[in-house]
Motif scaffolding. Structure first.
Motif, PDB file in Angstrom:
ATOM      1  N   TRP A 192       0.838  -1.203   0.000  1.00 45.04           N
ATOM      2  CA  TRP A 192       0.000   0.000   0.000  1.00 45.04           C
ATOM      3  C   TRP A 192       0.874   1.256   0.000  1.00 45.04           C
ATOM      4  O   TRP A 192       1.846   1.350   0.778  1.00 45.04           O
ATOM      5  CB  TRP A 192      -0.909   0.001   1.229  1.00 45.04           C
ATOM      6  N   PRO A 193       0.544   2.233  -0.840  1.00 47.21           N
ATOM      7  CA  PRO A 193       1.320   3.479  -0.897  1.00 47.21           C
ATOM      8  C   PRO A 193       1.209   4.267   0.405  1.00 47.21           C
ATOM      9  O   PRO A 193       0.205   4.184   1.121  1.00 47.21           O
ATOM     10  CB  PRO A 193       0.667   4.248  -2.060  1.00 47.21           C
ATOM     11  N   LEU A 235      -1.543   5.466   4.217  1.00 48.97           N
ATOM     12  CA  LEU A 235      -1.186   4.929   5.532  1.00 48.97           C
ATOM     13  C   LEU A 235      -1.057   6.026   6.577  1.00 48.97           C
ATOM     14  O   LEU A 235      -0.794   7.182   6.261  1.00 48.97           O
ATOM     15  CB  LEU A 235       0.113   4.139   5.438  1.00 48.97           C
ATOM     16  N   VAL A 236      -1.234   5.634   7.830  1.00 52.27           N
ATOM     17  CA  VAL A 236      -1.068   6.526   8.974  1.00 52.27           C
ATOM     18  C   VAL A 236       0.076   5.971   9.820  1.00 52.27           C
ATOM     19  O   VAL A 236       0.049   4.802  10.211  1.00 52.27           O
ATOM     20  CB  VAL A 236      -2.360   6.592   9.818  1.00 52.27           C
ATOM     21  N   PRO A 237       1.102   6.790  10.091  1.00 49.80           N
ATOM     22  CA  PRO A 237       2.282   6.296  10.827  1.00 49.80           C
ATOM     23  C   PRO A 237       2.030   6.177  12.322  1.00 49.80           C
ATOM     24  O   PRO A 237       2.297   7.095  13.094  1.00 49.80           O
ATOM     25  CB  PRO A 237       3.346   7.359  10.527  1.00 49.80           C
ATOM     26  N   LEU A 238       1.510   5.051  12.748  1.00 54.62           N
ATOM     27  CA  LEU A 238       1.254   4.780  14.158  1.00 54.62           C
ATOM     28  C   LEU A 238       2.041   3.543  14.577  1.00 54.62           C
ATOM     29  O   LEU A 238       2.283   2.646  13.744  1.00 54.62           O
ATOM     30  CB  LEU A 238      -0.244   4.539  14.404  1.00 54.62           C
ATOM     31  N   PRO A 239       2.449   3.458  15.844  1.00 49.54           N
ATOM     32  CA  PRO A 239       3.211   2.286  16.295  1.00 49.54           C
ATOM     33  C   PRO A 239       2.367   1.019  16.218  1.00 49.54           C
ATOM     34  O   PRO A 239       1.184   1.025  16.565  1.00 49.54           O
ATOM     35  CB  PRO A 239       3.572   2.624  17.745  1.00 49.54           C
ATOM     36  N   ARG A 240       2.984  -0.062  15.719  1.00 53.07           N
ATOM     37  CA  ARG A 240       2.289  -1.339  15.595  1.00 53.07           C
ATOM     38  C   ARG A 240       2.943  -2.359  16.502  1.00 53.07           C
ATOM     39  O   ARG A 240       4.165  -2.359  16.675  1.00 53.07           O
ATOM     40  CB  ARG A 240       2.316  -1.856  14.147  1.00 53.07           C
ATOM     41  N   GLY A 241       2.113  -3.245  17.043  1.00 50.69           N
ATOM     42  CA  GLY A 241       2.640  -4.341  17.828  1.00 50.69           C
ATOM     43  C   GLY A 241       3.059  -5.498  16.932  1.00 50.69           C
ATOM     44  O   GLY A 241       2.929  -5.441  15.707  1.00 50.69           O
ATOM     45  N   ILE A 242       3.563  -6.550  17.556  1.00 49.04           N
ATOM     46  CA  ILE A 242       3.948  -7.741  16.800  1.00 49.04           C
ATOM     47  C   ILE A 242       2.689  -8.527  16.428  1.00 49.04           C
ATOM     48  O   ILE A 242       1.787  -8.709  17.250  1.00 49.04           O
ATOM     49  CB  ILE A 242       4.891  -8.617  17.629  1.00 49.04           C
TER      50      ILE A 242
END
Length: 410
Positions: free
Chosen positions: A28-29, A33-40
Motif C-alpha cells: 500500500w502506498p 497509511l497513517v504512521p502509528l506504532p504497531r505491535g507484533i
C-alpha cells in the motif's frame, strides 16, 4: 469473485472503497497509511485513513476473518474492552486477477499504545505492575462473560492511560471462543498461556536491553496469575454471615463497587437453622463508575478516570448553594452534574491547547490537572484552586512533556 465489504455501519463501505484493495497490504502506498506504532502480529497489519477515521487493516484467511469479526461484535455487545470491528473485505484480487487474502477492518483505539512502543524508553517496575493489573482485570472480565481468549499476551493487548493507571483492550480475538460459562479448566488454561506468553515477551525485551534491570521476566509472568486469582476470588466467592447482619452484604457490595464492579444479580439463602445467611454474587458487571458518570453527566470515560471525576464532581456539588441531598426543593444531582460539566469540566479542558493534548482524551487531561492542583496545594499548604493549577500546568508542565503529549494521527 467480486469485491465484497461486510460492514457494521452503512457509511463504512463507501469510505472503504477508496482504499487500494487491489494491492497486498505490504504494497500500500504511503499516501493511504497513517504512521502509528504497531505491535507484533503473525499477520500483515497496516493503519490507514478512511474518511475521518483511522482504521487497522489485517490480512488473514476468509474463515478466521469472518469469525474474528463476529467475535469482536459479540464482545462489543457484552461491553468488553476490545477494538471495534468495522468490516470484512473479501473477493480481493490484484491487477492480474490473482486472489488476495481477505482483510479484517477495525477502528483504531485512540490514545492507545502497543506494549512494545511503551518500552521504547525503559518502563519503571511500578508502571509494569500497573500494566499487569490492567491485563488481569481484562482477563477476569472476559472470563466472567464466558470468553476464552486462547492467546492472552501483551502483544494482543492495547493499553490506554486511565487516571494514573492503565486500561487494557483486547486486540486479537482470532483464537477466542464464547461460551455460556467457562469451566475452571478453561480459565486455568487461559491463565497459563498468559503466564508463558508474558514471560516470553519480557525475555525478548530483556535480550534487546529494553527491560528494567530489576525486572525478572518469569516473576512478572507469574504475577498475572496471582493478580487474576485475587480479583476472581473477590468477585465470585461465597460469603456466609450471621443472620440479621444484612449490612455485611451491603458492605460486600460496596467493596465490589470500589473495585469497579456492579452486582447485577445475587443469590441469598438462609440456613435451615436460621443462624446464617449465604450471599453469592451471581452476575457481576464491570464499569460501576463509568455507568454512574455517564448517567449523571453524559461523559464517557475509563473506569479510574470516571472514579476521579465523580469524586471531583461530588466535592464541587457540596459547594453549591442549591445542593441539598434529600430535600425535594434542592437541585437534582443530574442538574448539578450537567452544570459542573458546563462550568467546570469543559472550560478547564479547553484551557489546554488542542495541539498540545496529544493522545490524551478530555477525562485524562482533567485528571492530570487535578493531580497538578493537588501537588501545588500540598506544596502551598492550602488549596490553590483549579484555575491557578491550570495556569501553572500550561507554563511549567506542558513545555517539558511535549514528547509525551505529542499529537497523534488519531
Amino acid at each position: 469473485m467480486a469485491l465484497q465489504i461486510s460492514a457494521t455501519n452503512p457509511e463504512h463501505p463507501a469510505l472503504l472503497l477508496e482504499l487500494p484493495w487491489q494491492l497486498p497490504l505490504e504494497q500500500w502506498p504511503e499516501e493511504y497509511l497513517v504512521p502509528l506504532p504497531r505491535g507484533i502480529s503473525r499477520h500483515v497489519v497496516r493503519y490507514a485513513r478512511a474518511g475521518d477515521e483511522v482504521i487497522a487493516v489485517k490480512e488473514l484467511a476468509e474463515r478466521p476473518a469472518l469469525r474474528e469479526y463476529q467475535l469482536l461484535r459479540d464482545l462489543d455487545r457484552l461491553a468488553i474492552p476490545a477494538v471495534d470491528a468495522l468490516a470484512v473485505v473479501t473477493g480481493r484480487s490484484d491487477a492480474a486477477g490473482e486472489a488476495l487474502e481477505p482483510v479484517l477492518v477495525t477502528r483504531h483505539l485512540g490514545g492507545s499504545q502497543p506494549y512494545r512502543s511503551m518500552f521504547e524508553t525503559t518502563l519503571r517496575p511500578a508502571t509494569m505492575h500497573r500494566l499487569m493489573d490492567a491485563l488481569a482485570v481484562l482477563l477476569v472480565r472476559l472470563h466472567l462473560a464466558g470468553f476464552a481468549w486462547g492467546d492472552c499476551s501483551l502483544s494482543n493487548t492495547l493499553f490506554r492511560r486511565d487516571a494514573g493507571a492503565y486500561a487494557a483492550y483486547l486486540v486479537d480475538a482470532e483464537t477466542g471462543e464464547l461460551h455460556p460459562r467457562l469451566s475452571e479448566g478453561q480459565r486455568d488454561y487461559d491463565l497459563d498461556l498468559a503466564r508463558v506468553n508474558i514471560s516470553g515477551e519480557l525475555l525478548d525485551l530483556e535480550a534487546s536491553g529494553a527491560l528494567h534491570p530489576s525486572v525478572d521476566p518469569v516473576d512478572f509472568g507469574t504475577e498475572i496469575c496471582a493478580r487474576y486469582r485475587s480479583l476472581w476470588e473477590e468477585l465470585t466467592r461465597t460469603s456466609v454471615y450471621p443472620a440479621g447482619k444484612y449490612h455485611y452484604i451491603e458492605r460486600r457490595i460496596r467493596r465490589l463497587n470500589d473495585l469497579g464492579f456492579d452486582v447485577a444479580e445475587m443469590q441469598i439463602e438462609h440456613a435451615s437453622n436460621g443462624d446464617t445467611v449465604t450471599f453469592v454474587p451471581k452476575v457481576v458487571d464491570a464499569g460501576h463508575h463509568q455507568r454512574q458518570l455517564l448517567r449523571l453527566t453524559g461523559l464517557d470515560a475509563e473506569e479510574n478516570q470516571a472514579r476521579r471525576l465523580l469524586n471531583d464532581l461530588e466535592s464541587w456539588m457540596a459547594t453549591q448553594d442549591d445542593y441539598a441531598p434529600g430535600d425535594p426543593l434542592g437541585a437534582r444531582p443530574e442538574v448539578l452534574a450537567h452544570r459542573w460539566v458546563r462550568e467546570v469540566f469543559r472550560p478547564t479542558v479547553r484551557a489546554v491547547p488542542l495541539e498540545l493534548r496529544g493522545a490524551m482524551d478530555p477525562a485524562e487531561i482533567y485528571h492530570e490537572l487535578l493531580e497538578h492542583r493537588w501537588y501545588l496545594s500540598e506544596r502551598a499548604q492550602h488549596d490553590i484552586g483549579l484555575d491557578t493549577a491550570v495556569e501553572d500546568y500550561l507554563v511549567n508542565i506542558l513545555p517539558t512533556a511535549r514528547e509525551t503529549l505529542r499529537p497523534t494521527a488519531d
